[in-house]
Scaffold this motif. Sequence first.
Motif, PDB file in Angstrom:
ATOM      1  N   LEU A 145       0.821  -1.220   0.000  1.00  0.00           N
ATOM      2  CA  LEU A 145       0.000   0.000   0.000  1.00  0.00           C
ATOM      3  C   LEU A 145       0.853   1.268   0.000  1.00  0.00           C
ATOM      4  O   LEU A 145       0.375   2.332  -0.384  1.00  0.00           O
ATOM      5  N   GLY A 146       2.102   1.150   0.416  1.00  0.00           N
ATOM      6  CA  GLY A 146       2.999   2.304   0.417  1.00  0.00           C
ATOM      7  C   GLY A 146       4.103   2.191  -0.616  1.00  0.00           C
ATOM      8  O   GLY A 146       5.133   2.872  -0.496  1.00  0.00           O
ATOM      9  N   ALA A 147       3.894   1.382  -1.642  1.00  0.00           N
ATOM     10  CA  ALA A 147       4.948   1.121  -2.626  1.00  0.00           C
ATOM     11  C   ALA A 147       5.383   2.368  -3.376  1.00  0.00           C
ATOM     12  O   ALA A 147       6.516   2.441  -3.874  1.00  0.00           O
ATOM     13  N   ALA A 148       4.515   3.365  -3.490  1.00  0.00           N
ATOM     14  CA  ALA A 148       4.862   4.592  -4.218  1.00  0.00           C
ATOM     15  C   ALA A 148       5.576   5.606  -3.335  1.00  0.00           C
ATOM     16  O   ALA A 148       5.906   6.701  -3.798  1.00  0.00           O
ATOM     17  N   GLY A 149       5.800   5.254  -2.061  1.00  0.00           N
ATOM     18  CA  GLY A 149       6.472   6.178  -1.153  1.00  0.00           C
ATOM     19  C   GLY A 149       5.566   6.708  -0.077  1.00  0.00           C
ATOM     20  O   GLY A 149       6.041   7.263   0.921  1.00  0.00           O
ATOM     21  N   ARG A 150       4.273   6.569  -0.278  1.00  0.00           N
ATOM     22  CA  ARG A 150       3.293   6.925   0.745  1.00  0.00           C
ATOM     23  C   ARG A 150       2.035   6.102   0.508  1.00  0.00           C
ATOM     24  O   ARG A 150       1.900   5.413  -0.498  1.00  0.00           O
ATOM     25  N   MET A 151       1.117   6.198   1.447  1.00  0.00           N
ATOM     26  CA  MET A 151      -0.099   5.397   1.377  1.00  0.00           C
ATOM     27  C   MET A 151      -0.911   5.734   0.129  1.00  0.00           C
ATOM     28  O   MET A 151      -1.033   6.900  -0.266  1.00  0.00           O
ATOM     29  N   ALA A 152      -1.456   4.697  -0.501  1.00  0.00           N
ATOM     30  CA  ALA A 152      -2.321   4.919  -1.663  1.00  0.00           C
ATOM     31  C   ALA A 152      -3.557   5.717  -1.262  1.00  0.00           C
ATOM     32  O   ALA A 152      -4.069   5.587  -0.150  1.00  0.00           O
ATOM     33  N   ASP A 153      -4.047   6.530  -2.209  1.00  0.00           N
ATOM     34  CA  ASP A 153      -5.253   7.332  -1.972  1.00  0.00           C
ATOM     35  C   ASP A 153      -6.520   6.589  -2.370  1.00  0.00           C
ATOM     36  O   ASP A 153      -7.603   6.882  -1.852  1.00  0.00           O
ATOM     37  N   ALA A 154      -6.404   5.654  -3.291  1.00  0.00           N
ATOM     38  CA  ALA A 154      -7.571   4.914  -3.767  1.00  0.00           C
ATOM     39  C   ALA A 154      -7.093   3.582  -4.343  1.00  0.00           C
ATOM     40  O   ALA A 154      -5.940   3.449  -4.753  1.00  0.00           O
ATOM     41  N   ALA A 155      -8.012   2.602  -4.367  1.00  0.00           N
ATOM     42  CA  ALA A 155      -7.669   1.270  -4.869  1.00  0.00           C
ATOM     43  C   ALA A 155      -8.855   0.684  -5.619  1.00  0.00           C
ATOM     44  O   ALA A 155     -10.014   0.859  -5.198  1.00  0.00           O
ATOM     45  N   TYR A 156      -8.558  -0.036  -6.709  1.00  0.00           N
ATOM     46  CA  TYR A 156      -9.621  -0.599  -7.557  1.00  0.00           C
ATOM     47  C   TYR A 156      -9.237  -2.007  -8.010  1.00  0.00           C
ATOM     48  O   TYR A 156      -8.059  -2.333  -8.167  1.00  0.00           O
ATOM     49  N   ALA A 157     -10.265  -2.827  -8.236  1.00  0.00           N
ATOM     50  CA  ALA A 157     -10.050  -4.187  -8.730  1.00  0.00           C
ATOM     51  C   ALA A 157     -11.262  -4.618  -9.538  1.00  0.00           C
ATOM     52  O   ALA A 157     -12.381  -4.100  -9.357  1.00  0.00           O
ATOM     53  N   LEU A 158     -11.034  -5.587 -10.422  1.00  0.00           N
ATOM     54  CA  LEU A 158     -12.095  -6.196 -11.216  1.00  0.00           C
ATOM     55  C   LEU A 158     -12.094  -7.704 -10.998  1.00  0.00           C
ATOM     56  O   LEU A 158     -11.057  -8.295 -10.709  1.00  0.00           O
ATOM     57  N   HIS A 159     -13.270  -8.304 -11.159  1.00  0.00           N
ATOM     58  CA  HIS A 159     -13.373  -9.765 -11.138  1.00  0.00           C
ATOM     59  C   HIS A 159     -14.314 -10.194 -12.252  1.00  0.00           C
ATOM     60  O   HIS A 159     -15.419  -9.671 -12.379  1.00  0.00           O
ATOM     61  N   VAL A 160     -13.875 -11.152 -13.069  1.00  0.00           N
ATOM     62  CA  VAL A 160     -14.694 -11.603 -14.194  1.00  0.00           C
ATOM     63  C   VAL A 160     -15.705 -12.661 -13.750  1.00  0.00           C
ATOM     64  O   VAL A 160     -15.470 -13.412 -12.808  1.00  0.00           O
ATOM     65  N   ASN A 161     -16.834 -12.691 -14.446  1.00  0.00           N
ATOM     66  CA  ASN A 161     -17.873 -13.699 -14.238  1.00  0.00           C
ATOM     67  C   ASN A 161     -18.173 -14.382 -15.572  1.00  0.00           C
ATOM     68  O   ASN A 161     -18.518 -13.696 -16.546  1.00  0.00           O
ATOM     69  N   PRO A 162     -18.104 -15.722 -15.640  1.00  0.00           N
ATOM     70  CA  PRO A 162     -18.426 -16.411 -16.884  1.00  0.00           C
ATOM     71  C   PRO A 162     -19.919 -16.680 -17.039  1.00  0.00           C
ATOM     72  O   PRO A 162     -20.347 -17.244 -18.049  1.00  0.00           O
ATOM     73  N   ALA A 163     -20.694 -16.303 -16.041  1.00  0.00           N
ATOM     74  CA  ALA A 163     -22.142 -16.551 -16.044  1.00  0.00           C
ATOM     75  C   ALA A 163     -22.844 -15.372 -15.366  1.00  0.00           C
ATOM     76  O   ALA A 163     -22.199 -14.458 -14.851  1.00  0.00           O
ATOM     77  N   VAL A 164     -24.149 -15.396 -15.404  1.00  0.00           N
ATOM     78  CA  VAL A 164     -25.025 -14.394 -14.773  1.00  0.00           C
ATOM     79  C   VAL A 164     -24.986 -13.070 -15.538  1.00  0.00           C
ATOM     80  O   VAL A 164     -26.018 -12.566 -15.997  1.00  0.00           O
ATOM     81  N   LEU A 165     -23.790 -12.460 -15.658  1.00  0.00           N
ATOM     82  CA  LEU A 165     -23.651 -11.193 -16.376  1.00  0.00           C
ATOM     83  C   LEU A 165     -23.395 -11.449 -17.858  1.00  0.00           C
ATOM     84  O   LEU A 165     -22.636 -12.349 -18.215  1.00  0.00           O
ATOM     85  N   THR A 166     -24.002 -10.647 -18.710  1.00  0.00           N
ATOM     86  CA  THR A 166     -23.718 -10.748 -20.134  1.00  0.00           C
ATOM     87  C   THR A 166     -22.326 -10.197 -20.419  1.00  0.00           C
ATOM     88  O   THR A 166     -21.749  -9.444 -19.631  1.00  0.00           O
ATOM     89  N   PHE A 167     -21.797 -10.569 -21.574  1.00  0.00           N
ATOM     90  CA  PHE A 167     -20.441 -10.165 -21.930  1.00  0.00           C
ATOM     91  C   PHE A 167     -20.275  -8.656 -21.850  1.00  0.00           C
ATOM     92  O   PHE A 167     -21.072  -7.891 -22.408  1.00  0.00           O
ATOM     93  N   GLY A 168     -19.213  -8.220 -21.148  1.00  0.00           N
ATOM     94  CA  GLY A 168     -18.863  -6.809 -21.085  1.00  0.00           C
ATOM     95  C   GLY A 168     -19.628  -5.996 -20.076  1.00  0.00           C
ATOM     96  O   GLY A 168     -19.324  -4.809 -19.893  1.00  0.00           O
ATOM     97  N   THR A 169     -20.604  -6.576 -19.387  1.00  0.00           N
ATOM     98  CA  THR A 169     -21.370  -5.835 -18.384  1.00  0.00           C
ATOM     99  C   THR A 169     -20.521  -5.601 -17.144  1.00  0.00           C
ATOM    100  O   THR A 169     -19.853  -6.515 -16.643  1.00  0.00           O
ATOM    101  N   VAL A 170     -20.546  -4.380 -16.633  1.00  0.00           N
ATOM    102  CA  VAL A 170     -19.833  -4.016 -15.412  1.00  0.00           C
ATOM    103  C   VAL A 170     -20.868  -3.855 -14.303  1.00  0.00           C
ATOM    104  O   VAL A 170     -21.831  -3.096 -14.449  1.00  0.00           O
TER     105      VAL A 170
END
Length: 371
Positions: free
Chosen positions: A115-140
Motif C-alpha cells: 500500500l505504500g509502494a509509491a512512497g506513501r499510502m495509496a489514496d484509492a484502490a480498484y479491482a475487477l473480477h470476471v464472471n463467466p455466467a449471470v452477467l452478459t459479456f462486457g457488463t460491469v
Amino acid sequence: MEALVGLPVEISQHTDTSGVVATLRGEAGGGHDTVVLLRGDMDALPLIEQTGLPYAVDEPRMHACGHDLHTSMLLGAARILSQWRDSLPGSVVFMFQPGEEGFDGARHMIDAGVLGAAGRMADAAYALHVNPAVLTFGTVATRGGTLLSAVGTMTVRVIGKGGHGSRPHRAKDPVPVLAEIVLALQAMVTRQFDAFDPVVLTVGVLRAGTKFNIIPDEAYLEGTVRTFSAEQAKEVEVRATRLCTGIAASHGLQAEMEFHHLYPTTNNSPTEAARMMRVAAELFGEDSVHEYANPQPGSEDFSRVLNEVPGAMAFLGACPIDGDPTIAAYNHSAHAVYDDSVVSRGAALLAGTAWDRMTETALHTAERASN
C-alpha cells in the motif's frame, strides 16, 4: 515480470510470496501526486479442466475463477497508463497478487508494504473480477457499500466407535450422525437467522470410512460460512457449535468443531463505486453498467485493501458472446469458459478509473490554487 520489462515502471517481487509490484510514476503531478493502486490476482484452482479447450491441461490446475484474465487486464492497464506517463498526475501501483483463493495473499502483500509502494499510502484502490455466467459479456456490475460477504471455514469431526457393518449396535456409527448434522445446518441458517442479514453455509467436503462393510471411528466435514455482518459471523459459530455437539451427544457421540475467519466483508466506497460505473458507462455505454441492489455472497481478500484504502471492486461479464449467461457454468466450475476478448475492456476500465481519480484530484487542486 517479463511482460513488464520495457515499461517505465519500478518492479519488485515480494520475498515471502510470488507477488509482484510495479510502480509507475507520472510526470504531471506538480507536487500534488495522487497514488492509485490497481490489483489483479493470479492463482488457479485444484480442478481438472473439462472445457475441451486446446489450452486445458491434464493436471488439477485450472483458472476456473478467471484470475489469468485479471492478470492480463492489469498488464494491459500498465501498458495503457505507461503511454500516458507524461500527462499522468500521480503514481499507479500495480499489485499482482497471489493467494486469493483461501491463502489471504492480500494480507501478506499488505504486510510487505504494497500500500505504500509509491512512497506513501495509496489514496484509492480498484479491482475487477470476471464472471463467466449471470452477467452478459462486457457488463460491469457493482454497488456502493457492502459488495461481498465475509467468509470463514467450519470443520466438524464426529467421533464414534468403529465396528462391523453387520453389527452397528456394537459400534457408534458417526456416518448417520454427520448426515443429520449436514441437513440440520441447512435448516439452521433458514430458521435461526434473519433473511435480511443472511448466512450462507455450504458443506464442500464429506469424508468417512475406508470400505463398504466397515463402520469408521469418525466422520468429517468441511464447509464455508458467508455472513454480511460481524454480529452474524460470531453468532453462526455459537449456534452451529451448539447444534453439532448437541446432535452428536443425542446419539452418544462427540463432535469437535473448528472455525476460522478468513476474509471480512468487501466494502466499496460509494463515491469510488460510482466512479467505476461512470467510467464504464463512458467507455462502453450506459447499457453496459448494472448496479447491484444487494450484496453478493462471494468473498474476496481485496477486502483487506479496502479496509485500509477507499476504493471499489466491480464485476465484469466474461460469458462468451454467443453463450447464455443464465445457464453458463459459474466460477469454480471445471466447465467454466471465459471470453478472452473481455481483457481489453478490463484493461481500459482499470486504466480509465485510475486516470479519472488522478485527474479529478489534480483539477480540484488547480481550482483551489486559482482561488
